[in-house]
Design a protein around this motif. Structure first.
Motif, PDB file in Angstrom:
ATOM      1  N   ALA A   1     -44.478  -9.095   9.028  1.00 53.81           N
ATOM      2  CA  ALA A   1     -44.942 -10.478   8.892  1.00 53.81           C
ATOM      3  C   ALA A   1     -43.745 -11.391   8.635  1.00 53.81           C
ATOM      4  O   ALA A   1     -43.606 -12.454   9.254  1.00 53.81           O
ATOM      5  CB  ALA A   1     -45.950 -10.588   7.752  1.00 53.81           C
ATOM      6  N   ASN A   2     -42.856 -10.968   7.748  1.00 52.06           N
ATOM      7  CA  ASN A   2     -41.680 -11.787   7.425  1.00 52.06           C
ATOM      8  C   ASN A   2     -40.636 -11.771   8.540  1.00 52.06           C
ATOM      9  O   ASN A   2     -39.943 -12.767   8.765  1.00 52.06           O
ATOM     10  CB  ASN A   2     -41.076 -11.311   6.108  1.00 52.06           C
ATOM     11  N   ALA A   3     -40.525 -10.647   9.241  1.00 53.49           N
ATOM     12  CA  ALA A   3     -39.607 -10.593  10.380  1.00 53.49           C
ATOM     13  C   ALA A   3     -40.066 -11.555  11.470  1.00 53.49           C
ATOM     14  O   ALA A   3     -39.242 -12.227  12.112  1.00 53.49           O
ATOM     15  CB  ALA A   3     -39.542  -9.164  10.931  1.00 53.49           C
TER      16      ALA A   3
ATOM     17  N   LEU B   1     -46.551 -21.605   5.832  1.00 53.50           N
ATOM     18  CA  LEU B   1     -46.739 -20.573   6.853  1.00 53.50           C
ATOM     19  C   LEU B   1     -46.439 -19.182   6.305  1.00 53.50           C
ATOM     20  O   LEU B   1     -47.121 -18.212   6.647  1.00 53.50           O
ATOM     21  CB  LEU B   1     -45.847 -20.872   8.057  1.00 53.50           C
ATOM     22  N   ALA B   2     -45.420 -19.078   5.453  1.00 54.75           N
ATOM     23  CA  ALA B   2     -45.085 -17.783   4.853  1.00 54.75           C
ATOM     24  C   ALA B   2     -46.223 -17.284   3.969  1.00 54.75           C
ATOM     25  O   ALA B   2     -46.585 -16.097   4.002  1.00 54.75           O
ATOM     26  CB  ALA B   2     -43.795 -17.895   4.050  1.00 54.75           C
ATOM     27  N   LEU B   3     -46.806 -18.188   3.187  1.00 56.33           N
ATOM     28  CA  LEU B   3     -47.920 -17.805   2.321  1.00 56.33           C
ATOM     29  C   LEU B   3     -49.138 -17.398   3.148  1.00 56.33           C
ATOM     30  O   LEU B   3     -49.758 -16.356   2.884  1.00 56.33           O
ATOM     31  CB  LEU B   3     -48.285 -18.968   1.398  1.00 56.33           C
ATOM     32  N   LEU B   4     -49.486 -18.219   4.142  1.00 60.73           N
ATOM     33  CA  LEU B   4     -50.643 -17.908   4.980  1.00 60.73           C
ATOM     34  C   LEU B   4     -50.468 -16.576   5.712  1.00 60.73           C
ATOM     35  O   LEU B   4     -51.386 -15.742   5.749  1.00 60.73           O
ATOM     36  CB  LEU B   4     -50.862 -19.034   5.995  1.00 60.73           C
ATOM     37  N   SER B   5     -49.283 -16.369   6.284  1.00 60.60           N
ATOM     38  CA  SER B   5     -49.032 -15.159   7.064  1.00 60.60           C
ATOM     39  C   SER B   5     -49.084 -13.904   6.202  1.00 60.60           C
ATOM     40  O   SER B   5     -49.715 -12.908   6.566  1.00 60.60           O
ATOM     41  CB  SER B   5     -47.664 -15.259   7.755  1.00 60.60           C
ATOM     42  N   ASN B   6     -48.427 -13.938   5.053  1.00 60.39           N
ATOM     43  CA  ASN B   6     -48.392 -12.765   4.188  1.00 60.39           C
ATOM     44  C   ASN B   6     -49.750 -12.462   3.573  1.00 60.39           C
ATOM     45  O   ASN B   6     -50.174 -11.306   3.521  1.00 60.39           O
ATOM     46  CB  ASN B   6     -47.338 -12.943   3.093  1.00 60.39           C
ATOM     47  N   ILE B   7     -50.439 -13.507   3.136  1.00 54.86           N
ATOM     48  CA  ILE B   7     -51.768 -13.292   2.551  1.00 54.86           C
ATOM     49  C   ILE B   7     -52.752 -12.804   3.611  1.00 54.86           C
ATOM     50  O   ILE B   7     -53.503 -11.858   3.390  1.00 54.86           O
ATOM     51  CB  ILE B   7     -52.283 -14.587   1.888  1.00 54.86           C
ATOM     52  N   GLY B   8     -52.740 -13.466   4.770  1.00 51.85           N
ATOM     53  CA  GLY B   8     -53.651 -13.060   5.847  1.00 51.85           C
ATOM     54  C   GLY B   8     -53.426 -11.631   6.295  1.00 51.85           C
ATOM     55  O   GLY B   8     -54.376 -10.865   6.483  1.00 51.85           O
ATOM     56  N   ALA B   9     -52.152 -11.252   6.449  1.00 49.93           N
ATOM     57  CA  ALA B   9     -51.832  -9.889   6.876  1.00 49.93           C
ATOM     58  C   ALA B   9     -52.286  -8.863   5.845  1.00 49.93           C
ATOM     59  O   ALA B   9     -52.825  -7.803   6.191  1.00 49.93           O
ATOM     60  CB  ALA B   9     -50.327  -9.763   7.114  1.00 49.93           C
ATOM     61  N   GLN B  10     -52.090  -9.173   4.571  1.00 47.30           N
ATOM     62  CA  GLN B  10     -52.473  -8.224   3.521  1.00 47.30           C
ATOM     63  C   GLN B  10     -53.985  -8.125   3.346  1.00 47.30           C
ATOM     64  O   GLN B  10     -54.499  -7.059   2.993  1.00 47.30           O
ATOM     65  CB  GLN B  10     -51.813  -8.603   2.199  1.00 47.30           C
ATOM     66  N   VAL B  11     -54.700  -9.198   3.604  1.00 46.66           N
ATOM     67  CA  VAL B  11     -56.166  -9.145   3.542  1.00 46.66           C
ATOM     68  C   VAL B  11     -56.687  -8.121   4.550  1.00 46.66           C
ATOM     69  O   VAL B  11     -57.553  -7.290   4.239  1.00 46.66           O
ATOM     70  CB  VAL B  11     -56.777 -10.533   3.809  1.00 46.66           C
TER      71      VAL B  11
ATOM     72  N   VAL C   1     -47.552   3.163   9.860  1.00 51.66           N
ATOM     73  CA  VAL C   1     -46.438   2.247  10.057  1.00 51.66           C
ATOM     74  C   VAL C   1     -46.646   1.393  11.311  1.00 51.66           C
ATOM     75  O   VAL C   1     -46.445   0.175  11.296  1.00 51.66           O
ATOM     76  CB  VAL C   1     -45.116   3.036  10.146  1.00 51.66           C
ATOM     77  N   LEU C   2     -47.065   2.021  12.396  1.00 49.26           N
ATOM     78  CA  LEU C   2     -47.276   1.279  13.641  1.00 49.26           C
ATOM     79  C   LEU C   2     -48.403   0.252  13.498  1.00 49.26           C
ATOM     80  O   LEU C   2     -48.277  -0.889  13.947  1.00 49.26           O
ATOM     81  CB  LEU C   2     -47.589   2.250  14.782  1.00 49.26           C
ATOM     82  N   MET C   3     -49.496   0.661  12.865  1.00 54.70           N
ATOM     83  CA  MET C   3     -50.608  -0.270  12.674  1.00 54.70           C
ATOM     84  C   MET C   3     -50.199  -1.401  11.734  1.00 54.70           C
ATOM     85  O   MET C   3     -50.527  -2.571  11.969  1.00 54.70           O
ATOM     86  CB  MET C   3     -51.821   0.458  12.114  1.00 54.70           C
ATOM     87  N   GLY C   4     -49.477  -1.076  10.659  1.00 54.81           N
ATOM     88  CA  GLY C   4     -49.001  -2.113   9.746  1.00 54.81           C
ATOM     89  C   GLY C   4     -48.099  -3.113  10.445  1.00 54.81           C
ATOM     90  O   GLY C   4     -48.188  -4.322  10.212  1.00 54.81           O
ATOM     91  N   ALA C   5     -47.226  -2.614  11.313  1.00 52.00           N
ATOM     92  CA  ALA C   5     -46.337  -3.497  12.071  1.00 52.00           C
ATOM     93  C   ALA C   5     -47.140  -4.437  12.971  1.00 52.00           C
ATOM     94  O   ALA C   5     -46.855  -5.644  13.048  1.00 52.00           O
ATOM     95  CB  ALA C   5     -45.364  -2.673  12.907  1.00 52.00           C
ATOM     96  N   GLY C   6     -48.149  -3.901  13.634  1.00 49.75           N
ATOM     97  CA  GLY C   6     -48.978  -4.722  14.506  1.00 49.75           C
ATOM     98  C   GLY C   6     -49.746  -5.788  13.752  1.00 49.75           C
ATOM     99  O   GLY C   6     -49.831  -6.941  14.196  1.00 49.75           O
ATOM    100  N   ILE C   7     -50.274  -5.418  12.591  1.00 51.82           N
ATOM    101  CA  ILE C   7     -51.027  -6.384  11.784  1.00 51.82           C
ATOM    102  C   ILE C   7     -50.109  -7.479  11.249  1.00 51.82           C
ATOM    103  O   ILE C   7     -50.446  -8.667  11.304  1.00 51.82           O
ATOM    104  CB  ILE C   7     -51.740  -5.667  10.618  1.00 51.82           C
ATOM    105  N   GLY C   8     -48.954  -7.086  10.715  1.00 50.69           N
ATOM    106  CA  GLY C   8     -48.027  -8.072  10.165  1.00 50.69           C
ATOM    107  C   GLY C   8     -47.555  -9.063  11.205  1.00 50.69           C
ATOM    108  O   GLY C   8     -47.568 -10.280  10.989  1.00 50.69           O
ATOM    109  N   MET C   9     -47.141  -8.543  12.359  1.00 52.30           N
ATOM    110  CA  MET C   9     -46.675  -9.410  13.436  1.00 52.30           C
ATOM    111  C   MET C   9     -47.813 -10.268  13.973  1.00 52.30           C
ATOM    112  O   MET C   9     -47.660 -11.476  14.194  1.00 52.30           O
ATOM    113  CB  MET C   9     -46.085  -8.551  14.568  1.00 52.30           C
ATOM    114  N   GLY C  10     -48.970  -9.650  14.177  1.00 48.45           N
ATOM    115  CA  GLY C  10     -50.112 -10.368  14.738  1.00 48.45           C
ATOM    116  C   GLY C  10     -50.612 -11.484  13.846  1.00 48.45           C
ATOM    117  O   GLY C  10     -50.912 -12.588  14.317  1.00 48.45           O
ATOM    118  N   ALA C  11     -50.701 -11.214  12.531  1.00 48.22           N
ATOM    119  CA  ALA C  11     -51.183 -12.234  11.603  1.00 48.22           C
ATOM    120  C   ALA C  11     -50.267 -13.454  11.593  1.00 48.22           C
ATOM    121  O   ALA C  11     -50.724 -14.600  11.602  1.00 48.22           O
ATOM    122  CB  ALA C  11     -51.299 -11.644  10.198  1.00 48.22           C
ATOM    123  N   THR C  12     -48.966 -13.198  11.588  1.00 52.56           N
ATOM    124  CA  THR C  12     -48.008 -14.306  11.588  1.00 52.56           C
ATOM    125  C   THR C  12     -48.110 -15.117  12.867  1.00 52.56           C
ATOM    126  O   THR C  12     -48.082 -16.354  12.845  1.00 52.56           O
ATOM    127  CB  THR C  12     -46.571 -13.781  11.409  1.00 52.56           C
ATOM    128  N   LYS C  13     -48.244 -14.444  14.003  1.00 53.95           N
ATOM    129  CA  LYS C  13     -48.386 -15.146  15.273  1.00 53.95           C
ATOM    130  C   LYS C  13     -49.647 -16.016  15.271  1.00 53.95           C
ATOM    131  O   LYS C  13     -49.636 -17.151  15.766  1.00 53.95           O
ATOM    132  CB  LYS C  13     -48.425 -14.154  16.432  1.00 53.95           C
TER     133      LYS C  13
END
Length: 227
Positions: free
Chosen positions: A150-152, A108-118, A192-204
């Motif tokens: 994403a990690n949070a 899940l950590a790999l999928l979330s981080n890779i997906g968010a960064q894509v 920063v706000l958009m990055g936060a939304g993408i990181g959180m959203g991808a992980t969810k």
């Protein structure tokens, strides 16, 4: 700059319009999908806020920050984005029960981080918005903040149910990373706000879809003939 801001909004809306029908379709295809309002509202709110403050608001804040902290510099924002994820995996390694096993957490950590960064890196190259310090045109969204949130979210998903302190620690660290990116003059508030939304959203998205993904993989393995 007005044109760039408009292009950012159009690109982001196109991505959202492309993803939402797929999510609804997947939810209808399998009862394994469980989507709640709490899964959608926080990341979408952050992303929308990023669009709203793009341009004048972000630039005004940046001028104020630079006038108040002209000599600020830290490298902590290069390491802290990974801290919440490391804590989650460390707890699992130590035998502290989370929502998933250690093996599943790693996946899940790999999928979330890779997906968010894509998503983030794709937007960076499509939008080409200049950084506050003029270093390059890959400012929007913030990759560091994407990784941090994403990690949070991983730490929150795995251990937030055991203690709210895990969630507070993870999101607090991610917020600090976003603040440091602004203080270091590397990113605007909108980034920063958009990055936060993408990181959180991808992980969810990956946490919601993981039971379905596991079922698909399991069925494929069973249907593959052994030689």
């Amino acid at each position: 700059m007005i044109f760039k801001a408009a292009r950012i909004q159009i690109l982001t809306l196109l991505i959202c319009c492309n993803l939402l029908p797929q999510t609804v379709s997947a939810q209808q295809d399998s009862t394994l999908w469980r989507v709640k309002a709490g899964d959608i509202i926080p990341p979408v709110s952050l992303a929308v806020a990023g669009l709203v403050v793009q341009g004048k608001v972000s630039r005004s804040l940046q001028r104020e920050v630079r006038s108040q902290y002209p000599g600020f510099h830290t490298n902590a924002d290069d390491f802290l984005p990974y801290a919440p994820g490391i804590v989650s995996l460390g707890l699992a390694s130590a035998g502290v029960k989370g929502k998933h096993s250690l093996d599943d957490q790693v996946i899940l950590a790999l999928l979330s981080n890779i997906g968010a960064q894509v998503v983030t890196q794709g937007l960076k190259r499509a939008v080409k918005y200049p950084r506050p310090d003029g270093e390059d045109n890959h400012s929007f969204p913030s990759g560091h903040t994407t990784t941090a949130f994403a990690n949070a979210e991983i730490l929150h998903q795995e251990y937030g149910g055991r203690s709210v302190l895990y969630s507070i620690g993870g999101y607090g660290t991610a917020t600090a990373v976003g603040a440091m990116r602004i203080l270091n003059n590397k990113h605007w508030l909108a980034d920063v706000l958009m990055g936060a939304g993408i990181g959180m959203g991808a992980t969810k998205v990956f946490y919601i879809s993981y039971p379905w993904l596991k079922q698909k993989v399991s069925r494929k393995r069973k249907s593959t003939p052994a030689y």
